[in-house]
Design an enzyme around this catalytic site. Sequence first.
Site, PDB file in Angstrom:
ATOM      1  N   PHE A 156       0.801  -1.222   0.000  1.00 48.31           N
ATOM      2  CA  PHE A 156       0.000   0.000   0.000  1.00 48.31           C
ATOM      3  C   PHE A 156       0.831   1.269   0.000  1.00 48.31           C
ATOM      4  O   PHE A 156       0.352   2.329  -0.417  1.00 48.31           O
ATOM      5  CB  PHE A 156      -0.934   0.020   1.231  1.00 48.31           C
ATOM      6  CG  PHE A 156      -0.214   0.305   2.535  1.00 48.31           C
ATOM      7  CD1 PHE A 156       0.038   1.610   2.945  1.00 48.31           C
ATOM      8  CD2 PHE A 156       0.208  -0.737   3.360  1.00 48.31           C
ATOM      9  CE1 PHE A 156       0.701   1.877   4.139  1.00 48.31           C
ATOM     10  CE2 PHE A 156       0.869  -0.476   4.550  1.00 48.31           C
ATOM     11  CZ  PHE A 156       1.115   0.835   4.945  1.00 48.31           C
ATOM     12  N   LYS A 180      -1.155  -7.829  -8.641  1.00 47.17           N
ATOM     13  CA  LYS A 180      -2.076  -7.930  -7.503  1.00 47.17           C
ATOM     14  C   LYS A 180      -1.685  -6.832  -6.525  1.00 47.17           C
ATOM     15  O   LYS A 180      -0.765  -6.981  -5.730  1.00 47.17           O
ATOM     16  CB  LYS A 180      -1.974  -9.302  -6.844  1.00 47.17           C
ATOM     17  CG  LYS A 180      -3.242  -9.750  -6.081  1.00 47.17           C
ATOM     18  CD  LYS A 180      -3.692  -8.849  -4.970  1.00 47.17           C
ATOM     19  CE  LYS A 180      -2.754  -8.843  -3.785  1.00 47.17           C
ATOM     20  NZ  LYS A 180      -3.289  -7.948  -2.666  1.00 47.17           N
ATOM     21  N   GLU A 183      -4.867  -4.442  -1.180  1.00 48.06           N
ATOM     22  CA  GLU A 183      -6.306  -4.239  -1.064  1.00 48.06           C
ATOM     23  C   GLU A 183      -6.646  -2.896  -0.418  1.00 48.06           C
ATOM     24  O   GLU A 183      -7.785  -2.438  -0.493  1.00 48.06           O
ATOM     25  CB  GLU A 183      -6.948  -5.378  -0.260  1.00 48.06           C
ATOM     26  CG  GLU A 183      -6.450  -5.547   1.159  1.00 48.06           C
ATOM     27  CD  GLU A 183      -5.216  -6.429   1.263  1.00 48.06           C
ATOM     28  OE1 GLU A 183      -5.000  -7.002   2.349  1.00 48.06           O
ATOM     29  OE2 GLU A 183      -4.468  -6.547   0.269  1.00 48.06           O
ATOM     30  N   SER A 233       5.994  -6.861   4.284  1.00 50.94           N
ATOM     31  CA  SER A 233       6.616  -7.142   5.575  1.00 50.94           C
ATOM     32  C   SER A 233       7.495  -8.382   5.505  1.00 50.94           C
ATOM     33  O   SER A 233       7.314  -9.247   4.635  1.00 50.94           O
ATOM     34  CB  SER A 233       5.540  -7.341   6.646  1.00 50.94           C
ATOM     35  OG  SER A 233       4.828  -8.547   6.413  1.00 50.94           O
ATOM     36  N   CYS A 288      10.026   1.552   3.351  1.00 53.02           N
ATOM     37  CA  CYS A 288      11.141   0.680   3.712  1.00 53.02           C
ATOM     38  C   CYS A 288      12.481   1.400   3.647  1.00 53.02           C
ATOM     39  O   CYS A 288      13.492   0.849   4.077  1.00 53.02           O
ATOM     40  CB  CYS A 288      11.165  -0.567   2.833  1.00 53.02           C
ATOM     41  SG  CYS A 288      11.469  -0.239   1.086  1.00 53.02           S
ATOM     42  N   GLU A 387      10.496  -3.180  13.295  1.00 51.39           N
ATOM     43  CA  GLU A 387       9.943  -2.231  12.342  1.00 51.39           C
ATOM     44  C   GLU A 387       8.605  -1.702  12.850  1.00 51.39           C
ATOM     45  O   GLU A 387       7.697  -2.474  13.145  1.00 51.39           O
ATOM     46  CB  GLU A 387       9.759  -2.891  10.977  1.00 51.39           C
ATOM     47  CG  GLU A 387       9.253  -1.936   9.916  1.00 51.39           C
ATOM     48  CD  GLU A 387       9.141  -2.581   8.548  1.00 51.39           C
ATOM     49  OE1 GLU A 387       9.486  -1.919   7.554  1.00 51.39           O
ATOM     50  OE2 GLU A 387       8.713  -3.749   8.471  1.00 51.39           O
TER      51      GLU A 387
END
Length: 490
Positions: A156, A180, A183, A233, A288, A387
Amino acid sequence: MNNRTLPETRVQNWIGGSRRTPSEGQVHLVSNPATGEQITEFHESTRAAVDEAVTAGSDAFDSWEDTPVEERIQPLFEFKQLLEEHQDDIAETVVREHGKTLDEARGEIRRGIENVEVACGIPSMMQGGHLQNAAPDIDETAVRKPLGVFAAVTPFNFPAMIPLWFLPYSVATGNAFVLKPSEKCPLTAQYLIELAVEAGFPDGVVQLLNGGADTVNALVEHPGIAGISFVGSTPVAEHIYESAAKHGKRVQAQGGAKNHVLVAASADLDFAAEQTVSSAFANTGQRCLANPVAVVEDDVYDAFAERVVDEAANMIIENGLGEDTDMGPLISEVHRENVLSYIDTGLEEGGKLLLDGRDSDLPSKGRFLGPTIFGDVDPDATIVDEEIFGPVLALVRAKDFDHALELVDRSDFGNASSLFTDRGSDAKRFRHEVDAGNLAVNAGTAAPMAFFHFGGRKASFFGDLHAQGEDMIHFYTDKSIYIERWLNTQ
C-alpha cells in the site's frame, strides 16, 4: 479526475482484454485515511479468476514472446507519455486512498516513470553475448528468452511506484504480467493498468487482479505462474519466498526494514538534522527506506537532538491534498493503534520522549499521528529492533565512530543506511563495514535510481535478484546457450 479513470465506486479486475467486476469472495473496504470516509469496496478475486487470468496470460505469451523486441517496447514509450500526462490525477488518487502528501505522490510517480524509461532500453539490455571459437571450430552464443506469466504482489505504501518496478521489465522482455495490488490502495493500480492497456499492449499481456491473502496464495501456487515479485513485511516475504520456491517458481521477496542513520562528529548538523527528519517522517514513516533510528556520536548528540526536535516540531500535519502539508495520516486506524502501542512500549522500556506526536495539533478526523522522537534510547530497545512503519524516530548515543558502526550493523535488517560526515575515511569504513543493500553518504534516503537495482540484505530480502535495473533482466529471462559447429566448411 480524468475521465479515463473508472468510477470510484467500482474496483475492477482486468483479465484477458476486458474489465471484470468480482462478485464473490471476501469483501474489502477502502477508505480515505485523512477523513475516515469509505471510498469504495470490492470482492476478493477467487482462484477461478486467478486461473482465468493466468490462462489468458499464457495465451498472450505465445505470440508476445515472438514479437520483435523493438515492437514490444513501443507501447512502453506510449505508456510513459500517458503516465506523464496523467501524473497529477494519479497523484490525487494516491493521496485520497493512501494519505501521503501531493509532493510525495508526485515524487513516487516520477520514480516509477524512471523504470519505464529504463525498460525502453531492453533491446540492448537483453543481449546475451557471443564468443567466436569458444572451442575448435565452435562458436557459442547466449540467448535470453522470456519465461511466461509473471505476477507482482505490491504494498500500500507506494501504490504507483512499486508496480512500475516490475511491469515494464516483465512485458519488455517478452513475458505476460499480472498485478495484484494492496487491497488498501486498489484505485491507483487500476489507473495504471487502464493507461497500460490504452498504451497498446495486446490482450492478456497486462492484467490486474484485486484481492488479499487468498488471491496471493492462489497466484503463488498456480502452475502457470513462472515467477513472483513481492514487496511487504518480512514475515509475509519469507512465507512467499518459501511457498513460491516450493512450487518451482522464481521469486524476489522484499521484506521489512529498520534502517539507521549514523551521524559522525564531523557532520554538518543542520543538514543532517533536516535530512534525518525528512527520511524518518516522509510518507508518515511508512516506507522501507525510512531511517527511524539515528545513531549519533556523543560529542554532537545533544546539539543534533535539539536540531531534530526543532525541525520535526514545525511540521504541518494535515490532509495530504493541501499544498503546504508536510505529513499526512497513517493508512488505517488499526495501523495507527499499532504504532501507538510501540510508543507505549518505548516509554515502558525507559525511553525519553523528546517530542510526543500524540500531543500534536492534529485534524479531528482521520488516522493522524504527529512526529514522535525518543532520546537516549537503549540500543536493545524494542523501538530500535523492530519495524514500526510509522512516524517514530529513536536517537541512540554512541561513544565514538567505532561504536556507532557497531550499533548500526547490529540490526537483523539490511535494507539501507545513511551516514552524515565530512570525512572520507568515515565514508570508506561505512561503505565497507555496514551490511546493507542501499547505502548513502550525506543523503537521508538511500534510494537508487532505476538503472541500479534496489538492494536489500538479511531479513530485508529473500531471493537472489532484486528489483530495478539489470537484475530485472536476469529475473524475467533465462539464457539458452547455442553451440554451433559446421563440419562441412565448403
